[in-house]
Design an enzyme around this catalytic site. Structure first.
Site, PDB file in Angstrom:
ATOM      1  CG  LEU A 197     -45.670 113.711 -37.065  1.00  0.00           C
ATOM      2  CD1 LEU A 197     -45.117 114.225 -35.758  1.00  0.00           C
ATOM      3  CD2 LEU A 197     -47.135 114.069 -37.208  1.00  0.00           C
ATOM      4  N   GLY A 198     -43.244 114.165 -40.965  1.00  0.00           N
ATOM      5  CA  GLY A 198     -42.502 114.924 -41.945  1.00  0.00           C
ATOM      6  C   GLY A 198     -41.086 114.412 -42.049  1.00  0.00           C
TER       7      GLY A 198
ATOM      8  CE  LYS B 187     -35.602 115.789 -37.081  1.00  0.00           C
ATOM      9  NZ  LYS B 187     -36.060 117.126 -37.254  1.00  0.00           N
TER      10      LYS B 187
ATOM     11  N   GLY C  84     -37.284 115.884 -42.635  1.00  0.00           N
ATOM     12  CA  GLY C  84     -36.501 117.110 -42.674  1.00  0.00           C
ATOM     13  C   GLY C  84     -35.040 116.812 -42.861  1.00  0.00           C
ATOM     14  N   GLY C  85     -34.252 117.851 -42.625  1.00  0.00           N
ATOM     15  CA  GLY C  85     -32.828 117.739 -42.862  1.00  0.00           C
ATOM     16  C   GLY C  85     -32.165 116.657 -42.044  1.00  0.00           C
ATOM     17  CG  PHE C  86     -31.076 117.376 -38.572  1.00  0.00           C
ATOM     18  CD1 PHE C  86     -29.700 117.345 -38.746  1.00  0.00           C
ATOM     19  CD2 PHE C  86     -31.703 118.593 -38.412  1.00  0.00           C
ATOM     20  CE1 PHE C  86     -28.967 118.516 -38.752  1.00  0.00           C
ATOM     21  CE2 PHE C  86     -30.969 119.765 -38.418  1.00  0.00           C
ATOM     22  CZ  PHE C  86     -29.601 119.736 -38.589  1.00  0.00           C
ATOM     23  N   GLY C  87     -33.720 114.000 -40.533  1.00  0.00           N
ATOM     24  CA  GLY C  87     -34.349 112.691 -40.514  1.00  0.00           C
ATOM     25  C   GLY C  87     -35.861 112.794 -40.505  1.00  0.00           C
TER      26      GLY C  87
ATOM     27  CB  VAL D 255     -40.612 113.974 -37.312  1.00  0.00           C
ATOM     28  CG1 VAL D 255     -41.177 114.118 -35.911  1.00  0.00           C
ATOM     29  CG2 VAL D 255     -39.340 114.779 -37.458  1.00  0.00           C
TER      30      VAL D 255
ATOM     31  CG  ASP E  77     -31.652 124.232 -39.808  1.00  0.00           C
ATOM     32  OD1 ASP E  77     -31.644 125.202 -40.613  1.00  0.00           O
ATOM     33  OD2 ASP E  77     -32.046 123.098 -40.118  1.00  0.00           O
TER      34      ASP E  77
END
Ligand code: NAG
Ligand code: NAG
Ligand code: NAG
Ligand code: NAG
Ligand code: NAG
Length: 662
Positions: free
Chosen positions: A344-345, A367, A347-350, A352, A464
């Protein structure tokens, strides 16, 4: 003693060419004449057939017997015993059987390997010129030979039509009961054949190996063998397999003329298990072993791969989170092995991934957070789970988690409409949210944040807040995602090296200076979020001249000029409630005030948004005073927003967040 006797007899046989006694307790060193499939195995078994089909085999005592008292005299009394065993490849079928016989010749080349047991063929069966006496152990029922069963023993004269036959078995000496025996039971059994010349009686008796010769014979008949047998005759065994394989063994054999057959030394008999298996060992076992090793190896490999693939970290303290703990394998299957097409995407943390849980068919978002240390994990999981237990209409529901080495997986409700930023910055005209929706979203996020800060059991700082962390559910209701995650990266470490977590443009200045995250740093980020949603612009933009345009500076400029409405997103094409928009912009500016003491808390923010209380009277003064300082004094300005060089000092998380969004 018996071996000595055997040796002596063998010597005698060699010298005189006439024998009246012999005993083989095993056939090692014997001088049998063998043909067809017959052989003596290394362990001393006489193997007549070896399991191949369409095979016959014969074994003869090497020298002929002189059965008649004188060349034209009567056949003398004799006695024979032997121990045999039949092993089959299939549990209930085995071809064809074996026979003990006395015959004038060793030449059985014209005999058939079929039901004639290697003794006769279809032409000579029943011919009086055969001069053959035989005891058949028949394991196949042949109707053309009038066989009574597939497990019988018969007395045969010149023919395979038995003159008398019975199912295999014996009469128990003590009880007198008849006990069945199964020829193909793979067990060694003993057979006795006695002929009394005076009364021309033939007795046939059989018994299991551990049973003494029963007194009552199984078969008894009279037949004057003087009319059948030649003076010089060979004695031996014959066997055939036909189309069904079988292994026919003789373990021991003894003969006595005018005397009882010497008893076979049971203890000296070759081991059938070993024996039979030694054959098996030589051919099948290596294959079996190889196959076993291969399959075992494959299984172990697959198990290890599977274990590695699905390996999880589990510790004792997690027991209480059982219901919130997901099994990695389920997540793996839900996302089809975290395939790219489900991404799905990032991001900063990993990353998804979208998935569907195997049993419940529930849509989930997983995630994957890469995380090396287990330090602080316990506290973190505790917090995550406690948040997961919270339910709020403006929070993305956390369903649970899973831990692996170096990796944490968080499972959320799937939000089909994705994150807010894609609506704000999507292609013009497409996906654009109207003002009412935007204002609703701002209120929703405020309500979710208030819940995290004040209404849940303990204060949870999001760290965040930004458009890409706000997700829209089916009703375009805003839900805050990723809450609490940032905490994973800044627990208990040395303040000097503490990474700043958050996203450039949303970071409160005190945070950039190394301060601690507080609810008010969330408020700062929320202020930026309001401006972002209202103006439809990112907090920091790169214009064509490679200059950085900072949203808050721009809004503030318009605020000073009294033209705040000009900052409202042009994509709305003027269709908005001007009072609400100005309220939102003012709250945004207030929240993002560089001084923490000026920022309202979330409860106040919610009240302002709901117009329950008016904005502070003194606000413009405050704002103008501090904001002017904020703009003019770059030295004072802690604001990373206006100082691109400071961006490099932020952690990788910030950078990726900036570039990627969710
Ligand atoms: C074995 O028997 C054959 C006849 O079948 C004979 O010629 C030979 O000498 C015998 N060997 C021994 C060792 O008895
Ligand atoms: C065996 O008998 C067949 C005929 O039945 C004959 O052709 C063959 O020559 C004989 N073999 C020996 C070795 O006597
Ligand atoms: C023995 O075998 C016969 C025929 O196969 C059968 O009818 C009988 O029941 C068997 N007896 C026992 C005790 O197994
Ligand atoms: C046959 O068995 C019967 C009954 O046990 C016995 O009386 C007879 O002597 C036996 N005959 C031979 C040749 O062993
Ligand atoms: C058996 O047959 C032989 C030869 O035909 C004969 O001499 C002898 O008397 C017979 N014995 C009996 C008991 O009938």
């Amino acid at each position: 003693m018996k071996i000595m006797l055997f040796s002596l007899l063998a010597v005698l046989a060699g010298c005189s060419d006439a024998v009246d006694q012999f005993v083989y307790s095993g056939f090692t060193g014997s001088n049998l004449t063998l043909d067809g499939g017959a052989r003596v195995t290394p362990s001393g078994l006489l193997e007549l057939t070896n399991g191949m089909v369409r095979l016959k085999g014969h074994a003869f005592h090497p020298t002929p017997l002189h059965l008649h008292e004188s060349p034209n005299g009567m056949v003398q009394s004799f006695s024979i015993s032997f121990v045999f065993a039949i092993l089959c490849d299939y549990p209930d079928s085995c071809g064809h059987g074996l026979a003990f016989f006395i015959a004038p010749t060793k030449n059985f080349s014209s005999a058939f390997w079929t039901q004639y047991l290697g003794l006769f063929n279809n032409k000579n069966n029943g011919d009086p010129n055969n001069h053959i006496f035989a005891i058949e152990l028949d394991t196949v029922q042949n109707d053309d030979l009038q066989d009574i069963s597939n497990n019988h023993i018969g007395i045969n004269i010149n023919s395979l039509y038995s003159m008398k036959s019975r199912d295999a078995g014996f009469y128990d000496d003590e009880s007198g009961d008849f006990k069945n025996l199964t020829l193909i039971s793979q067990k060694a059994m003993q057979v006795w054949v006695n002929y009394d010349r005076e009364i021309t009686q033939i007795n046939v008796t059989m018994a299991p190996l551990n049973v003494e010769k029963p007194v009552k014979p199984l078969l008894s008949t009279t037949y004057n063998l003087s009319t059948v047998l030649t003076d010089s005759a060979y004695i031996g065994f014959s066997s055939s397999t036909g189309t069904v394989s079988g292994k026919h063994y003789v373990l021991g054999w003894s003969f006595g003329m005018n005397s009882p057959a010497p008893s076979i030394d049971i203890a000296k008999l070759p081991r059938l298990g070993q024996k039979a298996r030694s054959k098996v060992l030589q051919t099948i076992l290596p294959i079996v072993v190889v196959v076993f090793l291969l399959s075992a190896g494959t299984t172990i490999f697959l198990c290890m791969r599977r274990n590695l693939r699905y390996a999880e970290l589990r510790e004792d303290w997690e027991v209480e989170y059982g219901p919130k703990r997901f099994c990695y394998r389920d997540l793996f299957h839900a996302t089809e092995g975290f395939k790219d097409k489900h991404l799905l995407g990032t991001g900063g943390f990993g990353s998804v991934y979208k998935g569907v849980l195997p049993i419940s068919r529930l849509d989930i978002a997983v995630k994957r957070v890469s995380h090396d240390s287990t330090q602080g994990m316990k506290e973190f999981i505790a917090e995550i789970v406690s948040i997961g237990c919270l339910q709020h209409r403006n929070l993305v529901q956390l369903l649970g988690y899973c831990r692996r080495k170096g990796e944490l997986l968080l499972v959320y409700d799937y939000m089909p409409n994705g994150s807010l930023d894609k609506y704000l910055y999507g292609k013009e005209g497409k996906h654009t949210l109207d003002w009412a929706q935007r204002f609703q979203i701002i209120k929703g996020v405020a309500s979710g944040l208030l819940y995290l800060h004040e209404e849940s059991e303990k204060v949870i700082i999001h760290r965040d807040i930004k458009a890409s962390n706000v997700l829209l559910d089916n009703d375009t209701n805003a839900r805050i995602g990723d809450f609490g995650l940032a905490r994973l990266y800044d627990h208990g470490t040395d303040p000097e090296t503490t990474r700043v977590v958050g996203t450039i443009g949303y970071l409160a200045p005190e945070l950039a200076r190394g301060g601690k995250a507080t609810p008010l740093t969330d408020v700062f980020a929320f202020g930026m979020f309001i401006l972002e949603v209202t103006c439809g612009q990112k907090p920091v933009m790169q214009n064509t001249e490679d200059d950085q345009l900072v949203l808050i500076d721009w809004v503030l400029e318009h605020w000073h000029k009294g033209s705040l409405a000009d900052t409202v997103d042009i994509k709305l094409q003027g269709e908005y409630d001007i009072d609400e928009a100005c309220l939102a912009l003012n709250i945004g500016l207030l929240c993002s005030h560089p001084l923490t003491s000026v920022r309202p808390n979330m409860r106040q923010v919610v009240q302002y948004l709901n117009k329950d209380i008016p904005l502070p009277e003194s606000m413009p003064t405050h704002l103008s005073f501090f904001m002017m300082a904020f703009i003019q004094n770059k030295g004072f300005s802690p604001c990373i927003i206006t100082d691109p060089s400071s961006a490099t000092s932020f952690g990788t998380i910030s950078s990726t967040s900036l570039s990627e969004g969710r």
